[in-house]
Design a protein around this motif. Structure first.
Motif, mmCIF file in Angstrom:
data_model
loop_
_atom_site.group_PDB
_atom_site.id
_atom_site.type_symbol
_atom_site.label_atom_id
_atom_site.label_comp_id
_atom_site.label_asym_id
_atom_site.label_seq_id
_atom_site.Cartn_x
_atom_site.Cartn_y
_atom_site.Cartn_z
ATOM 1 N N LEU A 174 0.815 -1.209 0.000
ATOM 2 C CA LEU A 174 0.000 0.000 0.000
ATOM 3 C C LEU A 174 0.848 1.257 0.000
ATOM 4 C CD1 LEU A 174 -2.829 -1.106 2.456
ATOM 5 C CD2 LEU A 174 -2.855 -1.051 -0.040
ATOM 6 N N ASP A 175 2.008 1.213 0.644
ATOM 7 C CA ASP A 175 2.924 2.351 0.574
ATOM 8 C C ASP A 175 3.352 2.598 -0.872
ATOM 9 O OD1 ASP A 175 2.810 2.833 3.265
ATOM 10 O OD2 ASP A 175 4.783 1.987 3.733
ATOM 11 N N GLY A 176 3.551 1.522 -1.613
ATOM 12 C CA GLY A 176 3.948 1.655 -3.007
ATOM 13 C C GLY A 176 2.826 2.171 -3.891
ATOM 14 N N PHE A 177 1.580 1.895 -3.521
ATOM 15 C CA PHE A 177 0.442 2.297 -4.353
ATOM 16 C C PHE A 177 -0.054 3.703 -4.006
ATOM 17 C CE2 PHE A 177 -4.068 2.534 -5.434
ATOM 18 C CZ PHE A 177 -4.092 2.002 -6.715
ATOM 19 N N PHE A 178 -0.296 3.976 -2.729
ATOM 20 C CA PHE A 178 -0.877 5.252 -2.310
ATOM 21 C C PHE A 178 0.174 6.285 -1.889
ATOM 22 C CE2 PHE A 178 -4.424 2.293 -1.443
ATOM 23 C CZ PHE A 178 -5.461 2.951 -2.082
ATOM 24 N N GLY A 179 1.359 5.812 -1.543
ATOM 25 C CA GLY A 179 2.364 6.686 -0.964
ATOM 26 C C GLY A 179 2.656 6.270 0.468
ATOM 27 N N ALA A 180 3.862 6.535 0.911
ATOM 28 C CA ALA A 180 4.294 6.085 2.235
ATOM 29 C C ALA A 180 3.412 6.660 3.340
ATOM 30 C CB ALA A 180 5.747 6.480 2.466
ATOM 31 N N GLY A 181 2.874 5.772 4.180
ATOM 32 C CA GLY A 181 2.133 6.184 5.360
ATOM 33 C C GLY A 181 0.718 6.669 5.123
ATOM 34 N N VAL A 182 0.231 6.642 3.879
ATOM 35 C CA VAL A 182 -1.130 7.109 3.625
ATOM 36 C C VAL A 182 -2.140 6.191 4.308
ATOM 37 C CG1 VAL A 182 -2.884 7.515 1.851
ATOM 38 C CG2 VAL A 182 -0.520 8.244 1.465
ATOM 39 N N ILE A 183 -1.912 4.887 4.226
ATOM 40 C CA ILE A 183 -2.775 3.912 4.891
ATOM 41 C C ILE A 183 -1.941 3.084 5.858
ATOM 42 C CG2 ILE A 183 -4.272 1.892 4.601
ATOM 43 C CD1 ILE A 183 -5.116 2.930 1.937
ATOM 44 N N ALA A 184 -2.321 3.089 7.120
ATOM 45 C CA ALA A 184 -1.643 2.278 8.133
ATOM 46 C C ALA A 184 -2.323 0.914 8.222
ATOM 47 C CB ALA A 184 -1.694 2.974 9.484
ATOM 48 N N VAL A 185 -1.545 -0.128 8.432
ATOM 49 C CA VAL A 185 -2.078 -1.474 8.634
ATOM 50 C C VAL A 185 -1.747 -1.877 10.072
ATOM 51 C CG1 VAL A 185 -2.155 -3.847 7.800
ATOM 52 C CG2 VAL A 185 -1.655 -1.981 6.201
ATOM 53 N N GLU A 186 -2.780 -2.182 10.857
ATOM 54 C CA GLU A 186 -2.599 -2.421 12.291
ATOM 55 C C GLU A 186 -3.250 -3.735 12.710
ATOM 56 O OE1 GLU A 186 -4.472 0.922 14.079
ATOM 57 O OE2 GLU A 186 -3.016 2.375 13.321
ATOM 58 N N LEU A 187 -2.795 -4.273 13.831
ATOM 59 C CA LEU A 187 -3.389 -5.461 14.424
ATOM 60 C C LEU A 187 -4.334 -5.043 15.541
ATOM 61 C CD1 LEU A 187 -0.267 -7.807 14.673
ATOM 62 C CD2 LEU A 187 -1.910 -7.584 12.804
ATOM 63 N N ASP A 188 -5.476 -5.744 15.645
ATOM 64 C CA ASP A 188 -6.488 -5.402 16.649
ATOM 65 C C ASP A 188 -7.061 -6.694 17.215
ATOM 66 O OD1 ASP A 188 -8.664 -4.594 18.139
ATOM 67 O OD2 ASP A 188 -9.413 -3.178 16.647
ATOM 68 N N ALA A 189 -6.759 -6.972 18.469
ATOM 69 C CA ALA A 189 -7.211 -8.216 19.101
ATOM 70 C C ALA A 189 -8.708 -8.220 19.366
ATOM 71 C CB ALA A 189 -6.457 -8.429 20.412
ATOM 72 N N GLU A 190 -9.354 -7.053 19.385
ATOM 73 C CA GLU A 190 -10.780 -6.961 19.705
ATOM 74 C C GLU A 190 -11.666 -6.980 18.465
ATOM 75 O OE1 GLU A 190 -12.103 -6.851 22.925
ATOM 76 O OE2 GLU A 190 -10.027 -7.468 23.315
ATOM 77 N N LEU A 191 -11.075 -7.059 17.284
ATOM 78 C CA LEU A 191 -11.837 -6.999 16.047
ATOM 79 C C LEU A 191 -12.651 -8.278 15.858
ATOM 80 C CD1 LEU A 191 -12.268 -5.123 13.578
ATOM 81 C CD2 LEU A 191 -10.446 -6.413 12.430
ATOM 82 N N THR A 192 -13.962 -8.139 15.596
ATOM 83 C CA THR A 192 -14.820 -9.304 15.374
ATOM 84 C C THR A 192 -14.566 -9.910 14.003
ATOM 85 O OG1 THR A 192 -16.532 -8.427 16.819
ATOM 86 C CG2 THR A 192 -17.198 -10.100 15.241
ATOM 87 N N ALA A 193 -14.589 -9.089 12.966
ATOM 88 C CA ALA A 193 -14.282 -9.569 11.624
ATOM 89 C C ALA A 193 -12.782 -9.830 11.509
ATOM 90 C CB ALA A 193 -14.711 -8.527 10.596
ATOM 91 N N LYS A 194 -12.411 -10.584 10.475
ATOM 92 C CA LYS A 194 -10.985 -10.841 10.273
ATOM 93 C C LYS A 194 -10.250 -9.571 9.873
ATOM 94 C CE LYS A 194 -9.340 -14.652 8.597
ATOM 95 N NZ LYS A 194 -9.007 -15.799 7.724
ATOM 96 N N ALA A 195 -10.957 -8.650 9.232
ATOM 97 C CA ALA A 195 -10.326 -7.405 8.797
ATOM 98 C C ALA A 195 -11.385 -6.326 8.646
ATOM 99 C CB ALA A 195 -9.594 -7.620 7.477
ATOM 100 N N ALA A 196 -10.953 -5.075 8.752
ATOM 101 C CA ALA A 196 -11.838 -3.925 8.545
ATOM 102 C C ALA A 196 -11.000 -2.779 8.007
ATOM 103 C CB ALA A 196 -12.522 -3.521 9.843
ATOM 104 N N ALA A 197 -11.617 -1.951 7.162
ATOM 105 C CA ALA A 197 -10.855 -0.882 6.521
ATOM 106 C C ALA A 197 -11.553 0.455 6.660
ATOM 107 C CB ALA A 197 -10.638 -1.195 5.047
#
Length: 424
Positions: A174-197
């Motif tokens: 994503l850094d390569g597509f949108f630019g460095a740091g535009v979208i952060a990817v984080e881990l969340d132990a409380e997330l019900t779904a496998k992923a959310a954006a």
């Protein structure tokens, strides 16, 4: 630009700002979410065949002030609804948020069902351009997947990518597509779904392993549609609300995201089966099935204990778990896919491929693309800054759509094996 036109645009900008302020406290999925501690405890119980209906309590938000403001915006924007698409967009958007507020004020009761259906549709709705329903389509994909089941097992899909590894891989891409740091990817132990954006953050459920299919789907579905349209919406000079998913655009947004999986090769028949099973489960719940019965429905169709629990949970978010009610949001994945696919084919047939780019300019419904097209053309609304990789190559997209439009005319019931072998 004339003075009257500038005045009208300023009026719409003011209404849009009021709209965003009014909906600031409306968080649909947050209001119907279940505590992670309850989920973990019940998943363990279900794994050991200790079945009981979940005891879920909700806090009903106080949204009377927001509803009143949204109703006022509807009235003020509706004055120009017949002559100006911008006013109609604001009126419809305010209306959908008002319905959502009414739904959340009924959370924990059967009163959630009707407004959720008003926002997201229901399994029995007829597919545009067809006499068949979403329920018919869901049954078709489930039956097809089951028929292919033996072959699918041989694919040996491995779920062996740790969440931390996937986080690092996605961040680099994503850094390569949108630019460095535009979208952060984080881990969340409380997330019900496998992923959310969101616009600038993608969360992965910590402690979960992912497959290569998951990786491709996260890029195609979450990053290159949900995050991308939010970021493009933030670039809009007039309507800042185009950066936020209003309830009325959910079907288009989710349908576009699943369509993106299809166009980029990031979807498989098992994925189609999963989203189809959810529609069948909504129909079951509406017809009286309780949480345990819906859980068993998913489990008997090949899902594991945890996935079956979460799938059933999605159907009963915000409503009683005793049956006869449902949260209808998961209806939009398949119905939205079918509508978006039809729209793309229609745009190709009508030689209006230019319209397809506007779908990514913000959080839009299909109808908005048509009604707001003059405002994109004159620069009142901005064209998208980013497009998904598969949308960047117009000739390749046109080729896929041309094939799809033509092949749709072949009736499989009339195909004879002898004719196929004689033709090659």
């Amino acid at each position: 630009m004339t003075g009257s036109m500038a005045c009208a645009l300023q009026r719409y900008a003011d209404l849009d700002r009021r709209l965003l302020a009014a909906v600031r406290g409306i968080h649909i999925l947050g209001a119907v979410a279940w505590p992670a501690s309850l989920e973990r405890r019940m998943i363990d119980d279900f794994a050991h065949a200790r079945f009981a209906l979940p005891d879920v309590s909700y806090r009903r938000p106080e949204l009377a002030e927001a509803r009143a403001e949204l109703a006022a915006i509807e009235r003020e924007a509706g004055g120009a609804a017949q002559t100006d698409a911008l006013g109609d967009y604001l009126r419809r958007t305010a209306e959908s948020w008002r319905i959502a507020a009414e739904m959340l004020e009924a959370v924990g009761s059967t009163g959630v069902t009707a407004p959720s259906i008003a926002l997201y549709g229901k399994p029995g709705d007829v597919i545009p351009g067809s006499h068949r329903s979403n329920l018919d389509a869901a049954r078709y994909f489930v039956e097809l997947s089951d028929e292919l089941g033996a072959d699918l097992l041989a694919d040996d899909i491995r779920v062996d990518i740790p969440s931390a590894t996937l986080r690092d891989e996605l961040a680099s891409t994503l850094d390569g597509f949108f630019g460095a740091g535009v979208i952060a990817v984080e881990l969340d132990a409380e997330l019900t779904a496998k992923a959310a954006a969101g616009a600038t953050r993608i969360r992965l459920r910590d402690g979960t392993c992912f497959s290569e299919y998951d990786r491709h789907q996260l890029l195609a579905h979450e990053a290159y549609v949900h995050s991308l349209t939010a970021l493009n919406g933030r670039e809009q000079p007039l309507l800042a609300s185009l950066a936020r998913t209003s309830p009325r655009v959910t079907a288009t947004q989710e349908g576009l995201a699943v369509f993106a999986e299809l166009m980029s090769g990031a979807i498989d028949i098992a994925r189609l089966k999963r989203i189809s099973l959810r529609i069948l489960a909504i129909d079951m719940a509406l017809n009286g099935a309780d949480f345990v019965e819906v859980y068993r429905f998913f489990h008997e169709r090949g899902q594991g204990v945890e996935d079956s629990f979460h799938s059933a949970q999605r159907v009963f978010r915000g409503v009683p778990v005793t049956g006869g009610a449902a949260f209808a949001k998961d209806n939009v994945y398949l119905s939205g896919l079918l509508a978006v696919h039809t729209f793309f084919r229609w745009a190709f047939r009508e030689q209006r491929m230019d319209l397809l780019r506007y779908l990514f300019a913000g959080k839009l419904a299909l109808a908005d693309v048509l009604s707001l097209e003059p405002h994109f053309a004159d620069g009142t609304l901005a064209s998208p800054r980013w497009l998904p990789p598969w949308m960047r190559h117009a000739h390749g997209l046109a080729g896929k759509l041309a094939f799809s439009v033509f092949i749709n005319g072949i009736r499989m019931g009339r195909v004879e094996p002898d004719a196929l072998s004689a033709s090659v």
